[in-house]
Design a protein around this motif. Structure first.
Motif, PDB file in Angstrom:
ATOM      1  N   SER A 142       0.834  -1.213   0.000  1.00  0.00           N
ATOM      2  CA  SER A 142       0.000   0.000   0.000  1.00  0.00           C
ATOM      3  C   SER A 142       0.860   1.251   0.000  1.00  0.00           C
ATOM      4  CB  SER A 142      -0.922  -0.002   1.236  1.00  0.00           C
ATOM      5  OG  SER A 142      -1.797  -1.102   1.195  1.00  0.00           O
ATOM      6  N   TRP A 143       1.967   1.200   0.744  1.00  0.00           N
ATOM      7  CA  TRP A 143       2.868   2.357   0.744  1.00  0.00           C
ATOM      8  C   TRP A 143       3.439   2.584  -0.658  1.00  0.00           C
ATOM      9  CZ3 TRP A 143       8.102   2.207  -0.487  1.00  0.00           C
ATOM     10  CH2 TRP A 143       8.784   3.426  -0.321  1.00  0.00           C
ATOM     11  N   ALA A 144       3.818   1.494  -1.324  1.00  0.00           N
ATOM     12  CA  ALA A 144       4.352   1.625  -2.681  1.00  0.00           C
ATOM     13  C   ALA A 144       3.300   2.189  -3.628  1.00  0.00           C
ATOM     14  CB  ALA A 144       4.843   0.266  -3.185  1.00  0.00           C
ATOM     15  N   HIS A 145       2.053   1.745  -3.476  1.00  0.00           N
ATOM     16  CA  HIS A 145       0.988   2.238  -4.350  1.00  0.00           C
ATOM     17  C   HIS A 145       0.638   3.695  -4.048  1.00  0.00           C
ATOM     18  CE1 HIS A 145      -0.229  -1.022  -6.946  1.00  0.00           C
ATOM     19  NE2 HIS A 145       0.002  -1.875  -5.954  1.00  0.00           N
ATOM     20  N   ALA A 146       0.721   4.095  -2.788  1.00  0.00           N
ATOM     21  CA  ALA A 146       0.446   5.497  -2.452  1.00  0.00           C
ATOM     22  C   ALA A 146       1.477   6.415  -3.103  1.00  0.00           C
ATOM     23  CB  ALA A 146       0.453   5.678  -0.931  1.00  0.00           C
ATOM     24  N   ALA A 147       2.743   6.002  -3.038  1.00  0.00           N
ATOM     25  CA  ALA A 147       3.791   6.794  -3.690  1.00  0.00           C
ATOM     26  C   ALA A 147       3.592   6.812  -5.202  1.00  0.00           C
ATOM     27  CB  ALA A 147       5.166   6.229  -3.331  1.00  0.00           C
ATOM     28  N   ALA A 148       3.222   5.661  -5.760  1.00  0.00           N
ATOM     29  CA  ALA A 148       2.994   5.590  -7.210  1.00  0.00           C
ATOM     30  C   ALA A 148       1.806   6.455  -7.619  1.00  0.00           C
ATOM     31  CB  ALA A 148       2.757   4.137  -7.620  1.00  0.00           C
ATOM     32  N   ARG A 149       0.768   6.457  -6.793  1.00  0.00           N
ATOM     33  CA  ARG A 149      -0.428   7.239  -7.120  1.00  0.00           C
ATOM     34  C   ARG A 149      -0.113   8.732  -7.165  1.00  0.00           C
ATOM     35  NH1 ARG A 149      -5.569   7.994  -3.191  1.00  0.00           N
ATOM     36  NH2 ARG A 149      -6.716   9.444  -4.499  1.00  0.00           N
ATOM     37  N   LEU A 150       0.708   9.193  -6.220  1.00  0.00           N
ATOM     38  CA  LEU A 150       1.067  10.603  -6.194  1.00  0.00           C
ATOM     39  C   LEU A 150       1.836  10.989  -7.450  1.00  0.00           C
ATOM     40  CD1 LEU A 150       1.169  13.278  -4.669  1.00  0.00           C
ATOM     41  CD2 LEU A 150       3.268  12.484  -3.554  1.00  0.00           C
ATOM     42  N   GLY A 179       1.996   9.271 -10.315  1.00  0.00           N
ATOM     43  CA  GLY A 179       1.190   9.011 -11.495  1.00  0.00           C
ATOM     44  C   GLY A 179       0.155  10.091 -11.748  1.00  0.00           C
ATOM     45  N   ARG A 180      -0.432  10.611 -10.679  1.00  0.00           N
ATOM     46  CA  ARG A 180      -1.447  11.656 -10.833  1.00  0.00           C
ATOM     47  C   ARG A 180      -0.837  12.923 -11.423  1.00  0.00           C
ATOM     48  NH1 ARG A 180      -4.305  13.160  -5.505  1.00  0.00           N
ATOM     49  NH2 ARG A 180      -2.558  14.602  -5.329  1.00  0.00           N
ATOM     50  N   ARG A 181       0.391  13.206 -11.059  1.00  0.00           N
ATOM     51  CA  ARG A 181       1.063  14.364 -11.661  1.00  0.00           C
ATOM     52  C   ARG A 181       1.187  14.191 -13.172  1.00  0.00           C
ATOM     53  NH1 ARG A 181       5.831  14.413  -7.162  1.00  0.00           N
ATOM     54  NH2 ARG A 181       4.656  15.392  -5.446  1.00  0.00           N
ATOM     55  N   GLY A 182       1.489  12.949 -13.585  1.00  0.00           N
ATOM     56  CA  GLY A 182       1.567  12.682 -15.015  1.00  0.00           C
ATOM     57  C   GLY A 182       0.231  12.869 -15.706  1.00  0.00           C
ATOM     58  N   PRO A 215      -5.103   4.125 -11.562  1.00  0.00           N
ATOM     59  CA  PRO A 215      -4.922   5.094 -12.656  1.00  0.00           C
ATOM     60  C   PRO A 215      -6.209   5.841 -12.999  1.00  0.00           C
ATOM     61  CG  PRO A 215      -3.841   3.021 -13.191  1.00  0.00           C
ATOM     62  CD  PRO A 215      -4.645   2.779 -11.955  1.00  0.00           C
ATOM     63  N   LEU A 216      -7.342   5.106 -13.058  1.00  0.00           N
ATOM     64  CA  LEU A 216      -8.615   5.752 -13.327  1.00  0.00           C
ATOM     65  C   LEU A 216      -8.975   6.714 -12.200  1.00  0.00           C
ATOM     66  CD1 LEU A 216     -11.143   6.074 -15.057  1.00  0.00           C
ATOM     67  CD2 LEU A 216     -12.124   4.094 -13.857  1.00  0.00           C
ATOM     68  N   LEU A 217      -8.640   6.334 -10.974  1.00  0.00           N
ATOM     69  CA  LEU A 217      -8.880   7.219  -9.839  1.00  0.00           C
ATOM     70  C   LEU A 217      -8.115   8.523 -10.009  1.00  0.00           C
ATOM     71  CD1 LEU A 217     -10.024   7.596  -6.922  1.00  0.00           C
ATOM     72  CD2 LEU A 217      -7.906   6.572  -6.098  1.00  0.00           C
ATOM     73  N   GLY A 218      -6.848   8.429 -10.449  1.00  0.00           N
ATOM     74  CA  GLY A 218      -6.057   9.639 -10.674  1.00  0.00           C
ATOM     75  C   GLY A 218      -6.656  10.497 -11.765  1.00  0.00           C
ATOM     76  N   GLN A 219      -7.087   9.870 -12.862  1.00  0.00           N
ATOM     77  CA  GLN A 219      -7.706  10.640 -13.942  1.00  0.00           C
ATOM     78  C   GLN A 219      -9.021  11.258 -13.492  1.00  0.00           C
ATOM     79  OE1 GLN A 219      -7.489   8.712 -17.979  1.00  0.00           O
ATOM     80  NE2 GLN A 219      -6.591   7.041 -16.814  1.00  0.00           N
ATOM     81  N   ALA A 248       2.978   7.545 -16.583  1.00  0.00           N
ATOM     82  CA  ALA A 248       2.129   7.436 -15.400  1.00  0.00           C
ATOM     83  C   ALA A 248       1.638   6.004 -15.216  1.00  0.00           C
ATOM     84  CB  ALA A 248       0.948   8.392 -15.514  1.00  0.00           C
ATOM     85  N   MET A 249       1.214   5.366 -16.332  1.00  0.00           N
ATOM     86  CA  MET A 249       0.743   3.985 -16.240  1.00  0.00           C
ATOM     87  C   MET A 249       1.876   3.053 -15.840  1.00  0.00           C
ATOM     88  SD  MET A 249      -2.502   4.037 -16.975  1.00  0.00           S
ATOM     89  CE  MET A 249      -2.907   2.368 -17.420  1.00  0.00           C
ATOM     90  N   ARG A 250       3.084   3.339 -16.320  1.00  0.00           N
ATOM     91  CA  ARG A 250       4.232   2.490 -15.983  1.00  0.00           C
ATOM     92  C   ARG A 250       4.499   2.532 -14.476  1.00  0.00           C
ATOM     93  NH1 ARG A 250       8.494   4.802 -18.978  1.00  0.00           N
ATOM     94  NH2 ARG A 250       7.592   3.795 -20.820  1.00  0.00           N
ATOM     95  N   ILE A 251       4.330   3.706 -13.895  1.00  0.00           N
ATOM     96  CA  ILE A 251       4.532   3.827 -12.449  1.00  0.00           C
ATOM     97  C   ILE A 251       3.508   2.972 -11.706  1.00  0.00           C
ATOM     98  CG2 ILE A 251       4.348   5.426 -10.511  1.00  0.00           C
ATOM     99  CD1 ILE A 251       5.433   7.611 -12.407  1.00  0.00           C
TER     100      ILE A 251
END
Length: 573
Positions: A184-192, A194-197, A309-313, A251-254
C-alpha cells in the motif's frame, strides 16, 4: 449540483496546483440524487463479495471434512452461489443506471452553467477547453462512477478474505497484513507520481483540442499552404500527441510497477506461509485454506489496485469540471424564467452610459486594453453609428451596451434606472444583434402568424430562391458568408425587439446589397420606430445616421450630428 456546492474548496485547490480535493466527497455528492439506487447496488455488491468469501470457507471445510459432505453444507453452498450471482447482477444493473444518470445530470448542469456564464469568462476559458471538459472529463467521471459498485464488491471481498485469514491463523495473517502495508505504501507513492503525469497529460489535451479546431476550421488555408500544413502536422500535432502518449505511458508504468511489486509480495507471503507453517503450528486445513484465500483475494485486490490510474484521472476530471462550474457562476437573476419579458422591454427607451469603463485582463507580454470612461446617451428611435479604426473599442462598447460585459466602473441607465445583476437579463431582452463573429442558428422562433412574414423577409433579402422555412427551421444554412449574414438578419427582423445592434453587418455584402442595407433596410427599420446601433467602416454611408460616434483608443473622441434635411436628400439620391 455537487460540483457547485464544493466550488470554494475547488477554487482553493486550483490555486495550490495539484489537488487536495476529496474525490470520494465529490463522487458522493454526485451520487446523492440517486442515493437509494446507489446504496442498493453497493449493498448487493458487498453482499455478493462477502458471499464469495463465505463460499471459499465452505469449500475449504468441505475439502477437509472427515465424514464427507453433508446436505446442510451443500444447501449452504447453493444458497451462497445464488446470493453471489444475484448480488452481482443487481449491483451491475443499478450501477449502470446510476452511472448514466450521473453523466446526464452533469451534462445538464454544465450546459446550464455555460448558458448562464458571463460572456467574458466564456471568451477567456476558450471553446476548446470547454469542449474537452464536456466530453473527455465527463466521460472519465462517468466511467469511474459506473465502476463504483464493482469496486465496492472487490473491497468487500478483500476485507472479508482478510477477516477469514485472521480467523484461520492470527500469526500468519500478521505476515500478510505486513506485506499489504508495504504494498500500500508503494501504491500510495505511485499514485502521487502518477497523478502528476495525468495532470500534465490533461493540460496537453486542451492544447490538442485547440489544434484540432485549427485543422478543421482552417482546412482551406492549410490546403493551400504546404509549409504551414507540414508545420502544424510535424511540430504541433505530432509533438502534442506524443507528449500526451509519453505522459500517460509514464504514469501507467509507475502504477504497473507498483502493481508488479504488490504481486511479488503476495507470492513471498505464500512462500513464507508454506515455509513457516510448522514453526507456526498451523494444521494442514489451515495452511491450505490460507493459501487458497490468498490466491483468490489477489484478484479483487488487483482490481482495486488497477483502478488507481482511473482514480487519478477522475480526480483531475472532477477538478476541471469544478473549475468550469466555479468560473461560470453568475449572480444574475431571471436567466431561466419561463415568463416573457415585461412590456418595458418592448418599447423604445433611453439608454445612458455614465462614466462606464472596462478593462480586459492583460495577456503575458501585452499591455491591457481599457475602454472609457464613456458617457453616451442612446435616444429612442435614433440611428447611431459607431466608427473608428480596428481595435478602437467599438465591439467592447456594444458588449457593455448589450449587458454582455459588466462595467468595471460607472453605470448603465435604463430609462434613468441603473442596470444591475437582478435586472440585466430583462434589460438584454430589448436587443436583437448580429455580431461580426455571429453564430447562425438554423431554427427560428416563430409565432403562428409570422410564417408568411418570414417568407417575405427572405424574399426581401434575396434569399427566397434558396431558403424556405420548414418546421421552424431554415431549409439550409449552407450559403455564402454574406448570405448567411442575411439569414441572421431574418432572426433580428422576427424578434421584433426595439433596439437592433449590427457589428459590421455590411462588411461581407456585395456593393449592391451594401447600398440596400444602408439606404433601404436601416431607414425602414428606423421608420418602424426601432433604435439602431451600427458599427461601420463604410464612410460613404455615414450620412444616413442621426449621429456618428468616433472612437479611438477606447475613448469617444467626437460625436457628429447629421442634419435631417441633408440626410434625407442624400438617402434619396
Amino acid at each position: 449540483m455537487a460540483i457547485v456546492e464544493n466550488e470554494v474548496s475547488v477554487s482553493d485547490t486550483q490555486a495550490r496546483g495539484p489537488a487536495q480535493t476529496s474525490l470520494l466527497r465529490e463522487i458522493t455528492s454526485l451520487l446523492r440524487p440517486f442515493w437509494k439506487v446507489a446504496l442498493l447496488a453497493t449493498a448487493m455488491g458487498a453482499a455478493s463479495g462477502l458471499s464469495t468469501v463465505w463460499l471459499l470457507a465452505t469449500v475449504n471445510r468441505a475439502l477437509h471434512a472427515g465424514t464427507g459432505v453433508s446436505a446442510v453444507l451443500l444447501l449452504s453452498f447453493a444458497a451462497l452461489c445464488v446470493v453471489t450471482i444475484a448480488g452481482e447482477i443487481i449491483s451491475d444493473l443499478g450501477n449502470g443506471y446510476v452511472g448514466q444518470s450521473v453523466v446526464a445530470r452533469l451534462r445538464q448542469d454544465l450546459t446550464q452553467k455555460i448558458l448562464s456564464a458571463p460572456i467574458e469568462e466564456i471568451e477567456r476559458f476558450r471553446v476548446h477547453r470547454i469542449t474537452t471538459v464536456m466530453n473527455q472529463d465527463i466521460d472519465i467521471i462517468s466511467t469511474f462512477t459506473f465502476g463504483f459498485s464493482s469496486l465496492a464488491i472487490a473491497l468487500a471481498i478483500t476485507i472479508g478474505c482478510f477477516a477469514y485469514l485472521t480467523v484461520l491463523s492470527p500469526a500468519m495473517s500478521l505476515i500478510a497484513v505486513a506485506a499489504i502495508a508495504l504494498g500500500s505504501w508503494a501504491h500510495a507513492a505511485a499514485r502521487l507520481r502518477g497523478r502528476r503525469g495525468f495532470e500534465a497529460a490533461r493540460e496537453a489535451q486542451d492544447e490538442l483540442q485547440r489544434q484540432y479546431r485549427a485543422i478543421t476550421e482552417g482546412a482551406k488555408e492549410l490546403r493551400i499552404d504546404r509549409r504551414r500544413r507540414r508545420r502544424i502536422r510535424d511540430t504541433q500535432l505530432a509533438v502534442t500527441i506524443e507528449r500526451i502518449r509519453s505522459l500517460r505511458v509514464r504514469a501507467m508504468r509507475i502504477f504497473m510497477s507498483a502493481n508488479a511489486f504488490g504481486s511479488a509480495l503476495f507470492f513471498v507471503v505464500i512462500g513464507l506461509v508454506l515455509a513457516l507453517h510448522g514453526t507456526l503450528s498451523a494444521s494442514e486445513p489451515v495452511v491450505s485454506g490460507f493459501v487458497i484465500v490468498l490466491l483468490y483475494v489477489k484478484g479483487p485486490l488487483a482490481q482495486l489496485i488497477s483502478a488507481l490510474p482511473l482514480l487519478g484521472q477522475a480526480q483531475v476530471a472532477v477538478r476541471r469540471v469544478a473549475e468550469l462550474s466555479r468560473r461560470f457562476s453568475n449572480s444574475e437573476a431571471n436567466l431561466f424564467v419561463d415568463t416573457e419579458p415585461g412590456p418595458e422591454t418592448a418599447r423604445p427607451c433611453m439608454i445612458s452610459m455614465r462614466r462606464v469603463a472596462y478593462s480586459y485582463p492583460a495577456d503575458e507580454g501585452a499591455s491591457r486594453f481599457t475602454l472609457g470612461p464613456v458617457d453616451l446617451d442612446i435616444r429612442p428611435g435614433e440611428m447611431l453609428f459607431l466608427v473608428g479604426e480596428n481595435g478602437s473599442g467599438k465591439t467592447t462598447l456594444i458588449k457593455l451596451l448589450l449587458g454582455l460585459y459588466e462595467p468595471r466602473d460607472g453605470l448603465i441607465l435604463w430609462d434613468g434606472v441603473p442596470v444591475v445583476a437582478d435586472t440585466r437579463d430583462d434589460y438584454r431582452q430589448m436587443f436583437s444583434t448580429v455580431f461580426s463573429d455571429y453564430y447562425l442558428f438554423d431554427d427560428i422562433v416563430l409565432r403562428p402568424e409570422q410564417a408568411a412574414e418570414a417568407a417575405g423577409y427572405l424574399e426581401r433579402l434575396e434569399l427566397g430562391h434558396k431558403v424556405v422555412v420548414q418546421d421552424g427551421r431554415f431549409s439550409t444554412v449552407d450559403l455564402s458568408t454574406g448570405q448567411r449574414k442575411r439569414l441572421a438578419l431574418v432572426h433580428a427582423y422576427l424578434d421584433r425587439r426595439p433596439i437592433l445592434v449590427f457589428d459590421e453587418w455590411a462588411a461581407d455584402q456585395d456593393p449592391a446589397f451594401r447600398r440596400i442595407f444602408y439606404t433601404e433596410i436601416l431607414p425602414g427599420l428606423k421608420r418602424e420606430g426601432r433604435t439602431l446601433v451600427v458599427i461601420s467602416h463604410d464612410d460613404r454611408y455615414f450620412h444616413v445616421a442621426d449621429r456618428v460616434v468616433h472612437m479611438s483608443d477606447g475613448r469617444i473622441r467626437a460625436i457628429d450630428t447629421v442634419a435631417a434635411e441633408p440626410r434625407a436628400a442624400r438617402a434619396a439620391g
